[in-house]
Design a protein around this motif. Structure first.
Motif, short mmCIF file in Angstrom:
data_model
loop_
_atom_site.label_atom_id
_atom_site.label_comp_id
_atom_site.label_asym_id
_atom_site.label_seq_id
_atom_site.Cartn_x
_atom_site.Cartn_y
_atom_site.Cartn_z
N PHE A 12 0.74 -1.14 -0.03
CA PHE A 12 -0.11 0.11 0.13
C PHE A 12 0.73 1.10 0.01
O PHE A 12 1.48 1.57 1.09
N ARG A 13 1.06 1.86 -1.35
CA ARG A 13 2.17 2.84 -1.42
C ARG A 13 3.48 2.48 -0.91
O ARG A 13 4.07 1.52 -1.64
N ASP A 14 4.08 3.05 0.12
CA ASP A 14 5.28 2.67 0.46
C ASP A 14 5.59 1.59 1.72
O ASP A 14 6.35 1.02 2.05
N GLN A 15 4.18 1.08 1.93
CA GLN A 15 4.19 0.04 3.15
C GLN A 15 3.97 -1.46 2.58
O GLN A 15 3.13 -1.41 1.80
N LEU A 16 4.86 -2.05 2.87
CA LEU A 16 4.81 -3.58 2.78
C LEU A 16 3.87 -4.41 3.66
O LEU A 16 4.28 -4.61 4.45
N SER A 74 0.38 -6.27 11.30
CA SER A 74 1.29 -7.37 10.79
C SER A 74 0.47 -8.12 9.54
O SER A 74 1.55 -8.91 9.22
N GLY A 75 -0.31 -7.74 9.07
CA GLY A 75 -0.66 -8.10 7.74
C GLY A 75 -2.12 -9.03 7.68
O GLY A 75 -2.26 -9.54 6.55
N LYS A 76 -2.53 -9.50 8.92
CA LYS A 76 -3.56 -10.60 8.95
C LYS A 76 -4.69 -10.24 8.20
O LYS A 76 -5.48 -11.08 7.51
N ASP A 107 -9.71 -7.78 -2.02
CA ASP A 107 -8.45 -7.04 -2.52
C ASP A 107 -7.50 -8.08 -3.34
O ASP A 107 -7.77 -9.26 -3.32
N PHE A 108 -6.62 -7.40 -3.88
CA PHE A 108 -5.86 -8.12 -4.90
C PHE A 108 -4.27 -8.09 -4.67
O PHE A 108 -3.95 -6.94 -4.35
#
Length: 344
Positions: free
Chosen positions: A12-16, A39-41, A52-53
């Motif tokens: 998401f933009r600069d965030q992995l 954390s990405g969960k 989302d993709f």
């Protein structure tokens, strides 16, 4: 239904948000995605659901790649934390919604839809409430309606995003046991996101612990609690005191004290070690171990919670048998009975 994720990456933009995530979910498994905020969960769950993709990687259901398919083509049931019920619709219409919006050729008859709704109302223990509106239900009842709506379309995979986060503790505990029973009755593959460790360890067959867009460990609740694979998992799961330590010769040195009963999982050098409150033994002052002063003692039905201060002022929580617990102000020695150590 098997679910397989390979090399999943999302920015998401600069965030992995997800960093080359691999995950395999077995047919009929109840898997928890557990981790701190960020954390990405939830991102992983939304990608599984087609909301989302990914930027890279694959998502497979039953061996078939679905990464590019929208949610409506995946036959996934999604339950949200905030219920996401239609307030202007009665309960029965909310449950039937996924069936009534199908293309005409795939849509069941009105009689079949009514029968399905009645069946699901019975399953979620809300018979006779189909004519009520969501505002006329309690939070726990609304969450059951949300689950019934997700089940109405006969999903191949059930996804739940912190489904009990908006409920009070007692209702949450009751619904946890009930949800596990529904999962087993339906034979679904279920994946749920939670930040509640007790919830994950209580409900799941396996737990995937996530941090900074990666999966640190996927294992049974017993394994992630008692045999954490990384320092992050050892620190995050349960309550543990962290020590900087020195690893050498198969032992651990903490605060200048050599602990012969330690079980390091790293080569010689600097490390970090973790000890849970019940893994300290309270010994008399002067014995080998960590010198400490008892600051406070609180008794419960089975154990005493003993707050101890080390010489450097650090406070350690110890869970001790009632007949062993010392009195406030006493000088004691803390002897770790189990130490989990990792490279720094």
């Amino acid at each position: 239904m098997t679910v397989a994720v390979k090399g999943l990456t999302k920015r998401f933009r600069d965030q992995l948000a997800l960093d080359r995530v691999d995950l395999d979910v077995r047919p009929g498994e109840f898997l928890a995605l557990l981790g701190p905020s960020g954390s990405g969960k939830t991102t992983l769950l939304r990608i599984l659901g087609g909301l989302d993709f990914p930027d890279a990687g694959t998502v497979s259901f039953g061996g078939e790649d679905v990464a590019g398919r929208p949610a409506r083509e995946r036959r996934v049931g999604f339950v949200f934390q905030n219920y996401a019920l239609f307030r202007h619709m009665r309960v029965a219409d909310n449950i039937a919604f996924g069936l009534t919006v199908r293309p005409r050729r795939d849509r069941p008859s009105p009689a079949a839809i009514r029968a399905r709704v009645d069946e699901l109302l019975a399953l979620v223990q809300l018979p006779g409430l189909g004519r009520r509106f969501p505002a006329q239900l309690s939070g726990g009842q609304r969450q059951r309606v949300a689950l019934a709506r997700a089940l109405a379309v006969d999903p191949t995979v059930l996804l739940l995003d912190e489904p009990f986060g908006a409920l009070d503790a007692k209702v949450r505990n009751d619904l946890r046991r009930w949800l596990r029973g529904v999962h087993e009755t339906m034979g679904l593959t279920s994946i749920f996101v939670t930040h509640d460790q007790d919830e994950a360890l209580d409900l799941a067959d396996r737990v995937a612990v996530m941090s900074a867009g990666r999966i640190e460990q996927v294992d049974t609740p017993d394994a992630v609690y008692n045999r954490p694979a990384t320092a992050f998992v050892a620190d995050f799961i349960g309550n543990a005191t962290r020590f900087d330590c020195r690893l050498s010769g198969g032992g651990v040195e903490i605060a200048g004290v050599r602990l012969a009963n330690a079980a390091p999982t790293a080569a010689d050098g600097r490390g970090v070690a973790f000890v849970r409150p019940h893994e300290f033994h309270l010994a008399a002052a002067g014995e080998p171990g960590l010198a400490a002063t008892v600051r406070r003692v609180a008794h419960t039905a089975a154990l005493a919670s003993v707050e101890c201060a080390l010489a450097d002022g650090r406070v350690i929580d110890v869970a001790a048998p009632l007949d062993v617990a010392a009195t406030t102000g006493a000088q004691v020695t803390l002897v770790p009975t189990t130490v989990r150590a990792y490279p720094a």
